[in-house]
Design a protein around this motif. Structure first.
Motif, mmCIF file in Angstrom:
data_model
loop_
_atom_site.group_PDB
_atom_site.id
_atom_site.type_symbol
_atom_site.label_atom_id
_atom_site.label_comp_id
_atom_site.label_asym_id
_atom_site.label_seq_id
_atom_site.Cartn_x
_atom_site.Cartn_y
_atom_site.Cartn_z
ATOM 1 N N VAL A 1 -5.930 2.441 4.062
ATOM 2 C CA VAL A 1 -6.671 3.567 4.633
ATOM 3 C C VAL A 1 -8.161 3.231 4.735
ATOM 4 O O VAL A 1 -8.818 3.499 5.755
ATOM 5 C CB VAL A 1 -6.452 4.840 3.795
ATOM 6 N N ALA A 2 -8.689 2.609 3.684
ATOM 7 C CA ALA A 2 -10.111 2.263 3.706
ATOM 8 C C ALA A 2 -10.416 1.232 4.795
ATOM 9 O O ALA A 2 -11.342 1.416 5.603
ATOM 10 C CB ALA A 2 -10.529 1.726 2.338
ATOM 11 N N LEU A 3 -9.645 0.155 4.847
ATOM 12 C CA LEU A 3 -9.894 -0.892 5.839
ATOM 13 C C LEU A 3 -9.565 -0.411 7.251
ATOM 14 O O LEU A 3 -10.259 -0.777 8.216
ATOM 15 C CB LEU A 3 -9.062 -2.133 5.503
ATOM 16 N N GLY A 4 -8.512 0.400 7.389
ATOM 17 C CA GLY A 4 -8.184 0.936 8.701
ATOM 18 C C GLY A 4 -9.253 1.861 9.227
ATOM 19 O O GLY A 4 -9.568 1.852 10.428
ATOM 20 N N GLY B 1 -1.576 -5.720 5.290
ATOM 21 C CA GLY B 1 -1.623 -6.246 6.652
ATOM 22 C C GLY B 1 -0.934 -5.347 7.650
ATOM 23 O O GLY B 1 -1.382 -5.203 8.798
ATOM 24 N N VAL B 2 0.179 -4.711 7.236
ATOM 25 C CA VAL B 2 0.912 -3.805 8.126
ATOM 26 C C VAL B 2 0.201 -2.466 8.238
ATOM 27 O O VAL B 2 -0.083 -1.972 9.337
ATOM 28 C CB VAL B 2 2.351 -3.609 7.611
ATOM 29 N N GLY C 1 -12.704 -9.228 12.450
ATOM 30 C CA GLY C 1 -12.535 -9.891 11.153
ATOM 31 C C GLY C 1 -11.415 -9.273 10.333
ATOM 32 O O GLY C 1 -10.613 -9.985 9.719
ATOM 33 N N LEU C 2 -11.363 -7.938 10.312
ATOM 34 C CA LEU C 2 -10.300 -7.265 9.579
ATOM 35 C C LEU C 2 -8.926 -7.534 10.205
ATOM 36 O O LEU C 2 -7.921 -7.646 9.498
ATOM 37 C CB LEU C 2 -10.566 -5.758 9.533
ATOM 38 N N ALA C 3 -8.888 -7.649 11.537
ATOM 39 C CA ALA C 3 -7.631 -7.985 12.203
ATOM 40 C C ALA C 3 -7.159 -9.377 11.800
ATOM 41 O O ALA C 3 -5.969 -9.600 11.547
ATOM 42 C CB ALA C 3 -7.803 -7.891 13.716
ATOM 43 N N THR C 4 -8.090 -10.311 11.707
ATOM 44 C CA THR C 4 -7.737 -11.670 11.286
ATOM 45 C C THR C 4 -7.203 -11.678 9.866
ATOM 46 O O THR C 4 -6.206 -12.354 9.563
ATOM 47 C CB THR C 4 -8.967 -12.588 11.384
ATOM 48 N N VAL C 5 -7.848 -10.927 8.987
ATOM 49 C CA VAL C 5 -7.383 -10.842 7.601
ATOM 50 C C VAL C 5 -5.986 -10.221 7.542
ATOM 51 O O VAL C 5 -5.117 -10.674 6.781
ATOM 52 C CB VAL C 5 -8.383 -10.024 6.760
#
Length: 329
Positions: free
Chosen positions: A125-128, A210-211, A142-146
Protein backbone atom coordinates in the motif's frame (compact mmCIF):
# COMPACT_ATOMS: atom_id res chain seq x y z
CA UNK A 1 -29.54 -15.14 -0.39
CA UNK A 2 -29.78 -17.24 -3.60
CA UNK A 3 -26.27 -16.12 -4.56
CA UNK A 4 -24.96 -17.16 -1.15
CA UNK A 5 -26.61 -20.58 -1.38
CA UNK A 6 -25.18 -21.02 -4.86
CA UNK A 7 -21.69 -20.19 -3.64
CA UNK A 8 -22.03 -22.60 -0.72
CA UNK A 9 -23.11 -25.30 -3.18
CA UNK A 10 -20.07 -24.56 -5.32
CA UNK A 11 -17.88 -24.77 -2.23
CA UNK A 12 -19.19 -28.21 -1.32
CA UNK A 13 -18.90 -29.37 -4.93
CA UNK A 14 -15.31 -28.16 -5.11
CA UNK A 15 -14.37 -30.06 -1.96
CA UNK A 16 -15.99 -33.25 -3.26
CA UNK A 17 -14.12 -32.96 -6.57
CA UNK A 18 -10.84 -32.39 -4.72
CA UNK A 19 -11.50 -35.41 -2.51
CA UNK A 20 -12.29 -37.66 -5.46
CA UNK A 21 -9.31 -36.46 -7.53
CA UNK A 22 -6.87 -36.69 -4.62
CA UNK A 23 -8.03 -40.18 -3.74
CA UNK A 24 -7.53 -41.38 -7.31
CA UNK A 25 -4.12 -39.70 -7.61
CA UNK A 26 -2.88 -41.30 -4.39
CA UNK A 27 -4.05 -44.69 -5.62
CA UNK A 28 -2.02 -44.17 -8.79
CA UNK A 29 1.02 -42.75 -6.99
CA UNK A 30 1.13 -45.51 -4.36
CA UNK A 31 0.64 -48.71 -6.31
CA UNK A 32 1.53 -50.88 -3.31
CA UNK A 33 1.45 -48.72 -0.16
CA UNK A 34 1.55 -51.76 2.11
CA UNK A 35 5.18 -52.29 1.06
CA UNK A 36 6.06 -48.77 2.24
CA UNK A 37 4.11 -49.14 5.47
CA UNK A 38 5.37 -52.60 6.39
CA UNK A 39 8.65 -53.03 8.33
CA UNK A 40 11.87 -53.10 6.33
CA UNK A 41 12.61 -56.51 4.74
CA UNK A 42 9.17 -57.75 5.78
CA UNK A 43 7.91 -61.01 4.32
CA UNK A 44 5.14 -61.12 1.75
CA UNK A 45 2.86 -62.57 4.39
CA UNK A 46 3.46 -59.55 6.63
CA UNK A 47 2.86 -57.17 3.72
CA UNK A 48 -0.40 -58.92 2.90
CA UNK A 49 -1.45 -58.70 6.55
CA UNK A 50 -0.76 -54.94 6.59
CA UNK A 51 -2.74 -54.47 3.39
CA UNK A 52 -5.68 -56.46 4.76
CA UNK A 53 -5.66 -54.67 8.13
CA UNK A 54 -5.72 -51.26 6.44
CA UNK A 55 -8.19 -52.40 3.74
CA UNK A 56 -5.63 -51.65 1.03
CA UNK A 57 -6.44 -54.90 -0.73
CA UNK A 58 -9.98 -53.75 -1.51
CA UNK A 59 -11.10 -51.88 -4.69
CA UNK A 60 -10.48 -48.14 -4.68
CA UNK A 61 -14.17 -47.24 -4.66
CA UNK A 62 -14.75 -49.29 -1.51
CA UNK A 63 -11.76 -47.61 0.12
CA UNK A 64 -13.21 -44.23 -0.84
CA UNK A 65 -16.61 -45.13 0.59
CA UNK A 66 -14.97 -46.38 3.77
CA UNK A 67 -12.99 -43.15 4.03
CA UNK A 68 -16.10 -40.98 3.62
CA UNK A 69 -18.76 -42.93 5.49
CA UNK A 70 -16.89 -44.78 8.14
CA UNK A 71 -13.14 -44.55 8.35
CA UNK A 72 -10.83 -46.57 10.60
CA UNK A 73 -12.39 -47.61 13.90
CA UNK A 74 -10.32 -46.40 16.82
CA UNK A 75 -11.83 -47.79 20.00
CA UNK A 76 -15.13 -48.03 18.17
CA UNK A 77 -15.23 -44.35 17.16
CA UNK A 78 -16.22 -43.54 13.55
CA UNK A 79 -13.60 -41.52 11.69
CA UNK A 80 -15.29 -40.83 8.35
CA UNK A 81 -15.86 -37.49 6.68
CA UNK A 82 -19.63 -37.98 6.77
CA UNK A 83 -19.71 -38.07 10.58
CA UNK A 84 -19.77 -35.06 12.87
CA UNK A 85 -17.31 -33.74 13.58
CA UNK A 86 -15.89 -34.81 10.21
CA UNK A 87 -12.57 -36.63 10.34
CA UNK A 88 -9.85 -36.75 7.72
CA UNK A 89 -8.80 -40.33 8.27
CA UNK A 90 -6.17 -41.99 10.42
CA UNK A 91 -2.42 -41.73 9.95
CA UNK A 92 -0.67 -45.06 9.44
CA UNK A 93 2.72 -43.70 10.46
CA UNK A 94 1.76 -41.48 13.40
CA UNK A 95 -1.05 -43.73 14.62
CA UNK A 96 -3.21 -40.69 15.23
CA UNK A 97 -6.21 -38.99 13.58
CA UNK A 98 -5.16 -36.85 10.62
CA UNK A 99 -7.39 -34.01 11.85
CA UNK A 100 -5.44 -33.84 15.10
CA UNK A 101 -2.12 -33.84 13.24
CA UNK A 102 -3.20 -30.97 11.00
CA UNK A 103 -4.68 -28.91 13.83
CA UNK A 104 -1.40 -29.26 15.73
CA UNK A 105 0.44 -27.70 12.76
CA UNK A 106 -2.09 -24.95 11.99
CA UNK A 107 -0.73 -22.41 14.54
CA UNK A 108 2.69 -22.50 12.85
CA UNK A 109 1.34 -22.08 9.32
CA UNK A 110 -1.25 -19.51 10.39
CA UNK A 111 1.43 -17.43 12.13
CA UNK A 112 3.58 -17.62 9.01
CA UNK A 113 0.72 -16.66 6.67
CA UNK A 114 -0.69 -13.84 8.81
CA UNK A 115 2.68 -12.17 9.35
CA UNK A 116 3.71 -12.46 5.70
CA UNK A 117 0.43 -10.92 4.53
CA UNK A 118 0.68 -8.14 7.10
CA UNK A 119 4.11 -7.06 5.89
CA UNK A 120 3.07 -7.49 2.27
CA UNK A 121 0.01 -5.29 2.71
CA UNK A 122 1.89 -2.55 4.57
CA UNK A 123 4.72 -2.30 2.05
CA UNK A 124 2.44 -2.75 -0.96
CA UNK A 125 0.00 0.00 0.00
CA UNK A 126 2.80 2.40 0.87
CA UNK A 127 4.84 1.75 -2.29
CA UNK A 128 1.74 1.61 -4.48
CA UNK A 129 0.56 4.96 -3.16
CA UNK A 130 3.98 6.51 -3.82
CA UNK A 131 4.07 5.09 -7.35
CA UNK A 132 0.57 6.42 -8.08
CA UNK A 133 1.41 9.81 -6.61
CA UNK A 134 4.46 10.14 -8.87
CA UNK A 135 3.11 8.22 -11.87
CA UNK A 136 5.39 8.40 -14.90
CA UNK A 137 8.35 9.76 -12.94
CA UNK A 138 11.67 8.08 -12.21
CA UNK A 139 10.27 7.09 -8.81
CA UNK A 140 7.44 5.18 -10.46
CA UNK A 141 9.82 3.50 -12.90
CA UNK A 142 12.21 2.59 -10.10
CA UNK A 143 9.47 1.02 -8.01
CA UNK A 144 8.26 -0.90 -11.08
CA UNK A 145 11.75 -2.29 -11.58
CA UNK A 146 11.94 -3.35 -7.95
CA UNK A 147 8.51 -5.03 -8.21
CA UNK A 148 9.46 -6.98 -11.34
CA UNK A 149 12.73 -8.05 -9.73
CA UNK A 150 10.90 -9.23 -6.59
CA UNK A 151 8.48 -11.24 -8.72
CA UNK A 152 11.39 -12.89 -10.54
CA UNK A 153 13.20 -14.09 -7.40
CA UNK A 154 12.19 -17.62 -6.36
CA UNK A 155 11.19 -18.12 -2.75
CA UNK A 156 14.09 -20.44 -2.01
CA UNK A 157 16.58 -17.86 -3.32
CA UNK A 158 15.12 -14.97 -1.31
CA UNK A 159 15.13 -17.24 1.76
CA UNK A 160 18.78 -18.16 1.22
CA UNK A 161 19.75 -14.52 0.76
CA UNK A 162 17.85 -13.48 3.90
CA UNK A 163 19.49 -16.25 5.91
CA UNK A 164 22.96 -15.45 4.54
CA UNK A 165 22.93 -11.70 5.12
CA UNK A 166 20.60 -11.33 8.11
CA UNK A 167 21.52 -14.45 10.05
CA UNK A 168 24.91 -15.78 9.00
CA UNK A 169 26.78 -12.48 8.61
CA UNK A 170 25.22 -10.95 11.69
CA UNK A 171 26.04 -14.05 13.73
CA UNK A 172 29.70 -13.85 12.62
CA UNK A 173 29.77 -10.34 14.06
CA UNK A 174 28.27 -11.48 17.33
CA UNK A 175 24.83 -10.07 16.58
CA UNK A 176 22.37 -12.86 17.31
CA UNK A 177 19.25 -11.08 16.21
CA UNK A 178 17.63 -14.09 14.54
CA UNK A 179 17.56 -17.74 15.64
CA UNK A 180 18.88 -20.47 13.28
CA UNK A 181 15.34 -21.75 12.71
CA UNK A 182 12.35 -23.37 14.34
CA UNK A 183 9.19 -21.97 15.82
CA UNK A 184 8.49 -20.39 19.19
CA UNK A 185 4.84 -20.47 20.29
CA UNK A 186 3.13 -17.36 21.59
CA UNK A 187 3.26 -18.85 25.08
CA UNK A 188 6.99 -18.02 25.08
CA UNK A 189 6.25 -14.36 24.44
CA UNK A 190 5.36 -12.21 21.44
CA UNK A 191 8.95 -11.06 20.99
CA UNK A 192 10.39 -14.55 20.79
CA UNK A 193 7.52 -15.66 18.53
CA UNK A 194 8.16 -12.79 16.11
CA UNK A 195 11.95 -13.24 16.23
CA UNK A 196 11.66 -16.80 14.97
CA UNK A 197 9.26 -15.82 12.19
CA UNK A 198 10.69 -12.54 10.95
CA UNK A 199 13.00 -14.06 8.31
CA UNK A 200 10.27 -16.38 6.96
CA UNK A 201 7.89 -13.41 6.87
CA UNK A 202 10.35 -11.34 4.88
CA UNK A 203 11.03 -14.26 2.53
CA UNK A 204 7.37 -14.71 1.67
CA UNK A 205 6.71 -10.96 1.53
CA UNK A 206 9.23 -10.27 -1.23
CA UNK A 207 7.22 -11.79 -4.07
CA UNK A 208 3.89 -10.66 -2.61
CA UNK A 209 4.97 -7.02 -2.54
CA UNK A 210 5.86 -7.27 -6.22
CA UNK A 211 2.29 -8.32 -7.04
CA UNK A 212 0.37 -6.12 -4.63
CA UNK A 213 2.31 -2.92 -5.25
CA UNK A 214 1.48 -2.77 -8.95
CA UNK A 215 -2.19 -3.58 -8.33
CA UNK A 216 -2.48 -0.88 -5.67
CA UNK A 217 -0.87 1.61 -8.03
CA UNK A 218 -3.23 0.71 -10.88
CA UNK A 219 -6.32 0.90 -8.67
CA UNK A 220 -5.35 4.27 -7.23
CA UNK A 221 -4.64 5.72 -10.67
CA UNK A 222 -8.05 4.59 -11.91
CA UNK A 223 -9.76 6.30 -9.00
CA UNK A 224 -7.66 9.46 -9.13
CA UNK A 225 -8.67 9.98 -12.77
CA UNK A 226 -12.40 9.67 -12.00
CA UNK A 227 -14.74 12.66 -12.37
CA UNK A 228 -15.73 12.82 -8.71
CA UNK A 229 -12.08 13.01 -7.66
CA UNK A 230 -11.45 15.89 -10.05
CA UNK A 231 -14.55 17.58 -8.66
CA UNK A 232 -13.27 17.15 -5.12
CA UNK A 233 -9.95 18.69 -6.09
CA UNK A 234 -11.70 21.58 -7.82
CA UNK A 235 -13.61 22.28 -4.61
CA UNK A 236 -10.31 22.63 -2.79
CA UNK A 237 -10.27 19.33 -0.92
CA UNK A 238 -6.71 18.74 0.33
CA UNK A 239 -4.74 16.15 -1.61
CA UNK A 240 -4.18 13.95 1.45
CA UNK A 241 -7.95 13.68 1.94
CA UNK A 242 -8.43 12.78 -1.73
CA UNK A 243 -5.80 10.06 -1.39
CA UNK A 244 -7.18 8.72 1.90
CA UNK A 245 -10.92 8.89 1.26
CA UNK A 246 -11.02 7.84 -2.36
CA UNK A 247 -7.80 6.34 -3.72
CA UNK A 248 -6.67 4.27 -0.74
CA UNK A 249 -10.19 3.07 -0.01
CA UNK A 250 -10.66 1.88 -3.59
CA UNK A 251 -7.27 0.17 -3.54
CA UNK A 252 -8.33 -1.97 -0.58
CA UNK A 253 -10.69 -4.14 -2.61
CA UNK A 254 -8.06 -5.77 -4.84
CA UNK A 255 -5.71 -6.03 -1.88
CA UNK A 256 -8.40 -7.86 0.09
CA UNK A 257 -9.19 -10.15 -2.83
CA UNK A 258 -5.57 -11.06 -3.52
CA UNK A 259 -4.78 -11.19 0.18
CA UNK A 260 -7.46 -13.79 0.76
CA UNK A 261 -6.12 -15.94 -2.07
CA UNK A 262 -2.54 -15.61 -0.83
CA UNK A 263 -3.61 -16.46 2.72
CA UNK A 264 -5.28 -19.60 1.41
CA UNK A 265 -2.20 -20.52 -0.61
CA UNK A 266 0.17 -20.10 2.33
CA UNK A 267 -2.20 -21.88 4.71
CA UNK A 268 -2.33 -24.77 2.27
CA UNK A 269 1.38 -25.15 2.88
CA UNK A 270 4.29 -22.79 2.29
CA UNK A 271 6.40 -25.88 1.70
CA UNK A 272 9.70 -24.28 0.66
CA UNK A 273 9.69 -21.67 3.41
CA UNK A 274 8.72 -24.13 6.12
CA UNK A 275 11.47 -26.54 5.05
CA UNK A 276 14.14 -23.84 4.83
CA UNK A 277 13.49 -22.35 8.26
CA UNK A 278 12.59 -25.55 10.11
CA UNK A 279 8.95 -24.63 10.67
CA UNK A 280 6.87 -27.69 11.45
CA UNK A 281 3.71 -26.57 9.66
CA UNK A 282 1.07 -28.09 7.42
CA UNK A 283 3.25 -27.96 4.31
CA UNK A 284 6.08 -29.84 5.97
CA UNK A 285 3.63 -32.42 7.28
CA UNK A 286 2.31 -33.00 3.76
CA UNK A 287 5.80 -33.44 2.28
CA UNK A 288 7.06 -35.86 4.92
CA UNK A 289 3.83 -37.86 4.73
CA UNK A 290 4.08 -38.11 0.94
CA UNK A 291 7.65 -39.39 1.20
CA UNK A 292 6.68 -41.90 3.90
CA UNK A 293 3.71 -43.25 1.95
CA UNK A 294 1.24 -42.08 4.61
CA UNK A 295 -1.40 -41.24 2.04
CA UNK A 296 -4.27 -40.60 4.51
CA UNK A 297 -2.29 -37.58 5.71
CA UNK A 298 -1.63 -36.54 2.09
CA UNK A 299 -5.35 -36.71 1.36
CA UNK A 300 -6.21 -34.90 4.59
CA UNK A 301 -3.77 -32.03 4.05
CA UNK A 302 -5.00 -31.63 0.46
CA UNK A 303 -8.63 -31.44 1.60
CA UNK A 304 -7.62 -29.00 4.32
CA UNK A 305 -5.83 -26.78 1.78
CA UNK A 306 -8.86 -26.89 -0.53
CA UNK A 307 -11.20 -26.01 2.34
CA UNK A 308 -9.06 -23.05 3.40
CA UNK A 309 -8.91 -21.84 -0.19
CA UNK A 310 -12.67 -21.94 -0.83
CA UNK A 311 -13.43 -20.52 2.63
CA UNK A 312 -11.05 -17.59 2.14
CA UNK A 313 -12.39 -16.97 -1.34
CA UNK A 314 -15.97 -16.93 -0.07
CA UNK A 315 -15.10 -14.68 2.88
CA UNK A 316 -13.20 -12.19 0.72
CA UNK A 317 -16.02 -12.08 -1.83
CA UNK A 318 -18.54 -11.31 0.90
CA UNK A 319 -16.33 -8.60 2.40
CA UNK A 320 -15.74 -6.94 -0.97
CA UNK A 321 -19.47 -7.02 -1.76
CA UNK A 322 -20.22 -5.53 1.65
CA UNK A 323 -17.72 -2.73 1.01
CA UNK A 324 -18.98 -2.18 -2.56
CA UNK A 325 -22.57 -3.39 -3.03
CA UNK A 326 -22.48 -2.33 -6.68
CA UNK A 327 -20.08 -5.19 -7.39
CA UNK A 328 -22.83 -7.68 -6.62
CA UNK A 329 -24.71 -6.69 -9.76
Amino acid sequence: MPNLLLRLLRTVSTLLIVLFATFLITRLAYQDPAVMLAPRNASQQTIDAVAHALRLDEPWYRQLGYYVYRGPDIQGAPMGLAHWPPALGYSFRHQAPVTDLILAKVPVTLSLAAGALFFSAIFSVALGAIAARYAGSWIDRGLATVSYAALSVPTFLSGMLASYFLFYHLSLRGIHLFPPGGYAPLSEGVGEWARHLLLPWLTLSVAEVGVFQRIVRSSMLNVLSADYVRTARAKGVPEWQVQLRHAWSAALNPVLALGGLELATIMGGAIVTEQMFGLDGVGRLAVTSALDGDFPVVIGTTIFAAFVFVACTLAVDLIVRWRDPASAA
